[in-house]
Design a protein around this motif. Sequence first.
Motif, PDB file in Angstrom:
ATOM      1  N   ILE A 291     -16.795  -1.538  -8.793  1.00 18.47           N
ATOM      2  CA  ILE A 291     -17.283  -2.473  -7.765  1.00 18.47           C
ATOM      3  C   ILE A 291     -18.481  -1.848  -7.043  1.00 18.47           C
ATOM      4  O   ILE A 291     -19.438  -2.534  -6.699  1.00 18.47           O
TER       5      ILE A 291
ATOM      6  N   PRO B 125      -6.001  -2.142 -12.218  1.00 17.39           N
ATOM      7  CA  PRO B 125      -6.727  -1.246 -11.323  1.00 17.39           C
ATOM      8  C   PRO B 125      -6.419   0.230 -11.556  1.00 17.39           C
ATOM      9  O   PRO B 125      -5.443   0.576 -12.234  1.00 17.39           O
TER      10      PRO B 125
ATOM     11  N   GLY C 211     -12.658   0.630  -7.893  1.00 12.62           N
ATOM     12  CA  GLY C 211     -13.537   0.715  -6.727  1.00 12.62           C
ATOM     13  C   GLY C 211     -14.811   1.507  -7.014  1.00 12.62           C
ATOM     14  O   GLY C 211     -15.920   1.032  -6.817  1.00 12.62           O
ATOM     15  N   GLY C 212     -14.627   2.738  -7.476  1.00 13.44           N
ATOM     16  CA  GLY C 212     -15.766   3.583  -7.852  1.00 13.44           C
ATOM     17  C   GLY C 212     -16.533   4.201  -6.690  1.00 13.44           C
ATOM     18  O   GLY C 212     -17.595   4.784  -6.896  1.00 13.44           O
TER      19      GLY C 212
ATOM     20  N   MET D 256       0.848  -1.202   0.000  1.00 10.90           N
ATOM     21  CA  MET D 256       0.000   0.000   0.000  1.00 10.90           C
ATOM     22  C   MET D 256       0.883   1.252   0.000  1.00 10.90           C
ATOM     23  O   MET D 256       0.587   2.237  -0.672  1.00 10.90           O
TER      24      MET D 256
ATOM     25  N   MET E 153      -5.768   6.093  -7.108  1.00 12.78           N
ATOM     26  CA  MET E 153      -5.843   7.548  -6.910  1.00 12.78           C
ATOM     27  C   MET E 153      -6.211   8.271  -8.212  1.00 12.78           C
ATOM     28  O   MET E 153      -5.603   9.274  -8.590  1.00 12.78           O
ATOM     29  N   GLY E 154      -7.196   7.710  -8.890  1.00  8.26           N
ATOM     30  CA  GLY E 154      -7.744   8.334 -10.103  1.00  8.26           C
ATOM     31  C   GLY E 154      -6.941   8.091 -11.367  1.00  8.26           C
ATOM     32  O   GLY E 154      -7.343   8.522 -12.448  1.00  8.26           O
TER      33      GLY E 154
HETATM   34  C1  LIG Z   1      -4.368   3.030  -2.926  1.00  5.05           C
HETATM   35  C2  LIG Z   1      -5.566   2.734  -3.762  1.00  5.05           C
HETATM   36  C3  LIG Z   1      -6.165   3.775  -4.462  1.00  5.05           C
HETATM   37  C4  LIG Z   1      -7.318   3.535  -5.229  1.00  5.05           C
HETATM   38  N1  LIG Z   1      -7.873   4.561  -5.910  1.00  5.05           N
HETATM   39  C5  LIG Z   1      -8.992   4.345  -6.648  1.00  5.05           C
HETATM   40  C6  LIG Z   1      -9.583   5.433  -7.384  1.00  5.05           C
HETATM   41  O1  LIG Z   1      -9.099   6.570  -7.413  1.00  5.05           O
HETATM   42  N2  LIG Z   1     -10.711   5.166  -8.081  1.00  5.05           N
HETATM   43  C7  LIG Z   1     -11.288   3.927  -8.100  1.00  5.05           C
HETATM   44  O2  LIG Z   1     -12.341   3.777  -8.750  1.00  5.05           O
HETATM   45  N3  LIG Z   1     -10.737   2.875  -7.428  1.00  5.05           N
HETATM   46  C8  LIG Z   1      -9.605   3.056  -6.716  1.00  5.05           C
HETATM   47  N4  LIG Z   1      -9.027   2.013  -6.036  1.00  5.05           N
HETATM   48  C9  LIG Z   1      -9.611   0.651  -6.169  1.00  5.05           C
HETATM   49  C10 LIG Z   1      -8.843  -0.155  -7.229  1.00  5.05           C
HETATM   50  O3  LIG Z   1      -9.031   0.406  -8.521  1.00  5.05           O
HETATM   51  C11 LIG Z   1      -9.271  -1.640  -7.295  1.00  5.05           C
HETATM   52  O4  LIG Z   1     -10.603  -1.764  -7.598  1.00  5.05           O
HETATM   53  C12 LIG Z   1      -9.054  -2.323  -6.010  1.00  5.05           C
HETATM   54  O5  LIG Z   1      -7.737  -2.105  -5.616  1.00  5.05           O
HETATM   55  C13 LIG Z   1      -9.362  -3.848  -6.135  1.00  5.05           C
HETATM   56  O6  LIG Z   1      -8.549  -4.434  -7.093  1.00  5.05           O
HETATM   57  P1  LIG Z   1      -7.295  -5.319  -6.648  1.00  5.05           P
HETATM   58  O7  LIG Z   1      -7.882  -6.401  -5.816  1.00  5.05           O
HETATM   59  O8  LIG Z   1      -6.727  -5.770  -7.934  1.00  5.05           O
HETATM   60  O9  LIG Z   1      -6.402  -4.390  -5.886  1.00  5.05           O
HETATM   61  C14 LIG Z   1      -7.878   2.221  -5.291  1.00  5.05           C
HETATM   62  C15 LIG Z   1      -7.245   1.174  -4.595  1.00  5.05           C
HETATM   63  C16 LIG Z   1      -6.104   1.415  -3.847  1.00  5.05           C
HETATM   64  C17 LIG Z   1      -5.461   0.262  -3.131  1.00  5.05           C
END
Ligand SMILES: Cc1cc2nc3c(=O)[nH]c(=O)nc-3n(C[C@H](O)[C@H](O)[C@H](O)COP(=O)(O)O)c2cc1C
Length: 150
Positions: free
Chosen positions: A109, A49, A80-81, A16, A52-53
């Motif tokens: 998500i 993924p 994430g969304g 992280m 941070m945008g």
């Molecule tokens: C530090 C961090 C920042 C994130 N920033 C965003 C973001 O700005 N917008 C977004 O839609 N999702 C954001 N996410 C979610 C990720 O895009 C992704 O959906 C999430 O990490 C799950 O995927 P993974 O299991 O492959 O990590 C962020 C995740 C992390 C860990």
Amino acid sequence: MSAEHVQINEQKQRTMGTIILDMLFNRTPDVYPAPDIMEKYDIIIFFGPIWMGLVASPIRPYLNYLKEHPQKYGFVSISGGADGSNPKLEDELKKLTGVEPITLIDLHIANLLPSNPKPSRKVTSAYCLNDKDVEALSNKITQTLEGRIE
Ligand SMILES: Cc1cc2nc3c(=O)[nH]c(=O)nc-3n(C[C@H](O)[C@H](O)[C@H](O)COP(=O)(O)O)c2cc1C
């Protein structure tokens, strides 16, 4: 899709802390395979993924390479969304590669969860996609791509 899957790997373990440092200081990590692997494909669809945008930093070496060695590419994410859309994404892709992607799909998500109460970052981060989610999201992605890839 009848596409070859190439996994992007990093030399160092991702944490992280390094996610946050990469995004704050615009760092580009060492990855393998080397980006010139893209030259043998007609179209490259990146999947990863959003952090941070912006596009996750391990994809940057490949986008940077495309600026010098242009090829058709697209970007697909399940992010994430929790904070809504990721409006900087398209400009970032254009800035790094010099051209627009042939497709940009950013599924969230948050849209898989009940809207009331509004899903928080904590809730979207903790959510694990189940088989049904993966199937629905994959179908959406392939349907969208089918219309855009010749
Ligand atoms: C530090 C961090 C920042 C994130 N920033 C965003 C973001 O700005 N917008 C977004 O839609 N999702 C954001 N996410 C979610 C990720 O895009 C992704 O959906 C999430 O990490 C799950 O995927 P993974 O299991 O492959 O990590 C962020 C995740 C992390 C860990």
